[in-house]
Write an enzyme that holds these catalytic residues in place. Structure first.
Site, PDB file in Angstrom:
ATOM      1  CB  SER A 194      -0.961  -0.040   1.195  1.00 29.76           C
ATOM      2  OG  SER A 194      -1.944   0.953   1.106  1.00 29.76           O
ATOM      3  CG  ASP A 387      -7.191  -2.849  -3.541  1.00 28.14           C
ATOM      4  OD1 ASP A 387      -7.945  -1.887  -3.255  1.00 28.14           O
ATOM      5  OD2 ASP A 387      -5.968  -2.824  -3.274  1.00 28.14           O
ATOM      6  CG  HIS A 420      -5.747  -2.202   0.196  1.00 24.92           C
ATOM      7  ND1 HIS A 420      -5.052  -1.790  -0.920  1.00 24.92           N
ATOM      8  CD2 HIS A 420      -5.146  -1.575   1.245  1.00 24.92           C
ATOM      9  CE1 HIS A 420      -4.094  -0.963  -0.571  1.00 24.92           C
ATOM     10  NE2 HIS A 420      -4.123  -0.822   0.751  1.00 24.92           N
TER      11      HIS A 420
END
Length: 468
Positions: A194, A387, A420
């Site tokens: 991320s 996601d 995610h």
């Protein structure tokens, strides 16, 4: 001819936002608001009495600021959220803690602070533990071949970076060099999830090519928000409960707006376009990625609220947020700032998960009773692909540019139906990540990359390797 043999390359993990623990200590300067008085007593009881009296541990005064699962419940929520707030000093263009709040990042160099975000509630706070276990099962050892680079994720790098951010980048360089030396001069795999991928790319591109190619064998990115997210506009407008049902987004909104790094994650126009509406306000005004300054101004001064807040305070709040954005974000998000790092890259992302594509506050304010809500409500969300957190266009934003950069080796792995967070929890996606790490080949004299047919799991993985 130099001999080539496969060895375990040391791995340095850079987590995403909220992906490691933070600790805080309150000094005498801190004054808890009246609404937080119960939480104030909880703080003193839990972290003094529990540690000092029951467990006979030395009381350092520090407590876990992120994450303590109990902090997600009222009345503790507002207390912890306040302690996590940053203040922006417009005179020196710098972010810092609130007065009386001191913070630190525990366990730098170790992955201990990112296995579980709250070790007392492991079932709901697992983060890197599954990936770490999979790597240790393949022979990796904590502190010897496996390292962590946690950081204070509220801050951002750049020309106006705080000392906290600058020191982190220095420490990250030292950790990579330490891992290299401790493993017989074996270059590292820099693995980032991320926002950690944005930090890592900034770090790499601000070091000489000679240093990068000596110390970094492979840059592996997972679910990177290269061009920001639409969800982040909701975070600023009406707050984000991050999927926790009992968290009031309006309670945590002030904290989320105060985060320097959250500005970094707003959508950028070269990815989302200059004409595509991303937010529609209660008045019908639409905002695109090119309207971010106006958006940041208007979320603090929506129609109908000017009379309820002192004009001077409104003006100051708007100016501070816009000034902070203008002085930081363009430098971090323009295309030239996201250039290929010129070390081998594997870019992994999930897709096929409903992801916020547009936010509408219009319908929430259609009745007279709700006409003054402005942005103080949950928007209607139009979903698109991504996601679940990062939009597909952002996850894939750098692929074309990096794939056509001379000398850049780029492998792209798309995992279907991986969110995610799930991408770091599911066995099959963990297996993909581990295989990428194990396939990093280094020698004592050279680093080589072999182009081979991609291994594909039906309906799960699409992989392509590009070399210009």
């Amino acid at each position: 001819m130099a001999s080539t043999r496969m060895r375990l390359s040391p791995v340095v993990i850079v987590p995403g936002t909220g992906g490691n623990q933070l600790e805080a200590k309150l000094t005498e300067e801190y004054k808890a608001a009246g609404s937080n008085i119960f939480a104030w007593y909880y703080y003193h009881y839990y972290y003094y009495y529990y540690n000092r009296v029951l467990n006979k541990k030395e009381d350092s005064g520090y407590f876990r600021l992120w994450l303590d699962v109990l902090s997600l419940f009222p009345p503790f929520m507002s207390f912890f959220s306040e302690c996590r707030c940053l203040e922006y000093d417009v005179q020196i263009n710098q972010y810092g803690n609130l007065k009386g709040v001191e913070t630190r990042v525990p366990s730098f160099g170790s992955i201990d602070g990112m296995d579980y975000l709250d070790p007392t509630f492991k079932s709901v706070s697992a983060y890197m533990i599954h990936l770490v276990n999979a790597l240790t099962n393949k022979g990796y050892e904590r502190g010897r071949t496996l390292f962590g680079a946690p950081y204070d994720f509220r801050y951002a790098p750049g020309p106006h970076a705080s000392a906290v951010a600058r020191n982190y980048l220095t420490d990250l360089k030292g950790l990579i060099e330490q891992a290299y030396t401790a493993n017989d001069n074996q270059p590292v795999v820099l693995l980032s999830h991320s926002m950690g991928a944005l930090w890592s790319l900034y770090f790499l591109n601000n070091h000489q090519m000679e240093w990068r190619q000596k110390f970094v064998a492979h840059f592996v990115t997972i679910a990177a928000p290269w061009g920001g997210t639409v969800e982040q506009m909701m975070t600023f407008a009406s707050g984000n409960s991050v999927g926790v049902p009992f968290v009031d987004p309006l309670v945590v909104r002030k904290e989320q707006r105060s985060s320097e790094s959250n500005l970094w994650l707003l959508p950028v126009s070269w990815v989302f376009g200059k004409h595509r509406p991303l937010v529609i306000s209660s008045s019908g005004r639409s905002y695109t990625a090119a309207d971010m300054k106006e958006f940041l101004h208007d979320i603090i001064t929506p129609a109908g609220f000017a009379a309820t807040i002192a004009a001077a305070d409104l003006h100051q709040s708007c100016n501070h947020l816009v000034t902070a954005y203008e002085s930081r974000v363009p430098h971090l998000t323009e295309k030239t700032s996201l250039q290929a790092p010129r070390v081998p890259v594997t870019l992994i992302y999930g897709h096929g998960v409903p992801t916020a594509e547009m936010l509408s506050y219009e319908e929430k304010s259609s009745s007279s009773s709700s006409s003054k809500l402005g942005f103080d409500c949950v928007p209607k969300i139009v979903q698109g692909d991504g996601d679940g957190t990062v939009n597909l266009c952002s996850l894939t934003a750098v692929i074309q540019e990096w794939g056509s950069t001379p000398g850049q080796i780029l492998e792209v792995i798309a995992l279907s139906n991986k969110s995610h967070r799930k991408i770091l929890l599911d066995k099959d996606s963990i297996e993909v990540i581990v295989n990428v790490i194990l396939n990093t080949t280094s020698t004592t004299t050279t680093t080589t990359t072999t182009t081979a047919a991609a291994t594909t799991t039906p309906q799960q993985q699409d992989s392509v390797l590009m070399q210009s």
